[in-house]
Design an enzyme around this catalytic site. Sequence first.
Site, PDB file in Angstrom:
ATOM      1  CD  GLU A  43     -23.716  -5.419 -16.138  1.00 47.99           C
ATOM      2  OE1 GLU A  43     -24.402  -4.571 -15.885  1.00 47.99           O
ATOM      3  OE2 GLU A  43     -24.347  -5.629 -17.755  1.00 47.99           O
ATOM      4  CG  ASN A 101      -2.195  -3.517 -14.864  1.00 49.54           C
ATOM      5  OD1 ASN A 101      -1.647  -3.805 -15.797  1.00 49.54           O
ATOM      6  ND2 ASN A 101      -2.068  -2.291 -14.356  1.00 49.54           N
ATOM      7  CG  HIS A 123       2.489   0.120  -5.843  1.00 51.26           C
ATOM      8  ND1 HIS A 123       2.127  -0.968  -6.093  1.00 51.26           N
ATOM      9  CD2 HIS A 123       3.892   0.274  -4.760  1.00 51.26           C
ATOM     10  CE1 HIS A 123       3.146  -1.660  -5.389  1.00 51.26           C
ATOM     11  NE2 HIS A 123       4.569  -1.164  -4.835  1.00 51.26           N
ATOM     12  CE  LYS A 154      -2.971   1.703  -9.328  1.00 51.43           C
ATOM     13  NZ  LYS A 154      -2.117   1.315  -7.968  1.00 51.43           N
ATOM     14  CG  HIS A 165      -4.242   0.421  -4.391  1.00 57.60           C
ATOM     15  ND1 HIS A 165      -3.976  -0.379  -5.221  1.00 57.60           N
ATOM     16  CD2 HIS A 165      -5.556   0.127  -4.114  1.00 57.60           C
ATOM     17  CE1 HIS A 165      -4.193  -1.661  -4.795  1.00 57.60           C
ATOM     18  NE2 HIS A 165      -5.858  -1.690  -4.529  1.00 57.60           N
ATOM     19  CE1 TYR A 217      -3.114  -3.479  -8.757  1.00 51.93           C
ATOM     20  CE2 TYR A 217      -3.168  -5.197  -9.727  1.00 51.93           C
ATOM     21  CZ  TYR A 217      -2.324  -4.542  -8.649  1.00 51.93           C
ATOM     22  OH  TYR A 217      -1.477  -4.900  -8.318  1.00 51.93           O
ATOM     23  CE  LYS A 271       7.479   0.311  -6.923  1.00 58.77           C
ATOM     24  NZ  LYS A 271       6.693  -0.252  -8.402  1.00 58.77           N
ATOM     25  CG  ASP A 272       6.239  -2.439  -2.212  1.00 56.65           C
ATOM     26  OD1 ASP A 272       6.108  -1.688  -3.286  1.00 56.65           O
ATOM     27  OD2 ASP A 272       5.252  -3.268  -3.268  1.00 56.65           O
TER      28      ASP A 272
END
Length: 185
Positions: A28, A48, A61, A70, A117, A130, A165-166
Amino acid sequence: MKRIDTDLPGVCVLEPKVFGDARGFFYESYNQATFAELGLKPSFAQSNVSRSARGVLRGLHHQWPNPQGKLVSVLEGEVYDVAVDIRRGSPTYGRWAAAMLSAENHRHFWIPEGFAHGFCVLSEHATFTYQCTALYDAKADAGIRWNDAALGIDWPLSDPLLSDKDARAPLLADVPADRLPEYAA
């Protein structure tokens, strides 16, 4: 499921009970009652999946406003996963915790709202999941530079593959206060 707390309050590694035999395995990944027993009560709004090659680093992020908690894990491969406390006024502001997540160890990493994260891929490829407590909000999307010296994150690679972007993300010290969550004791 076993909860392993990190040095950052609220950030933890979760180890599910894995049932396996010659056919494969089952576990699980989320059970509302079990999580509640472990002191976690997330309500997930979005799920995601990303797939990345060796050497890719995604992050660091966060969203503000409209933060996301998350629950992350790896379905294929191995990653080094990092959470950074970016809550203004927090006693652990600017500190980080990390976990090795892989398809073999089945570990999950819980990153509460108010933390940045990121992760880097150590295997040939990694498929990463995620479960997020809020929907993605492009207007709230933000980041912090992965190699911010003030954070001192001990990444297991020095020259990662980054998105534009990063690569352009600001240092934590350069993020305006109104673009960071506030610590609520």
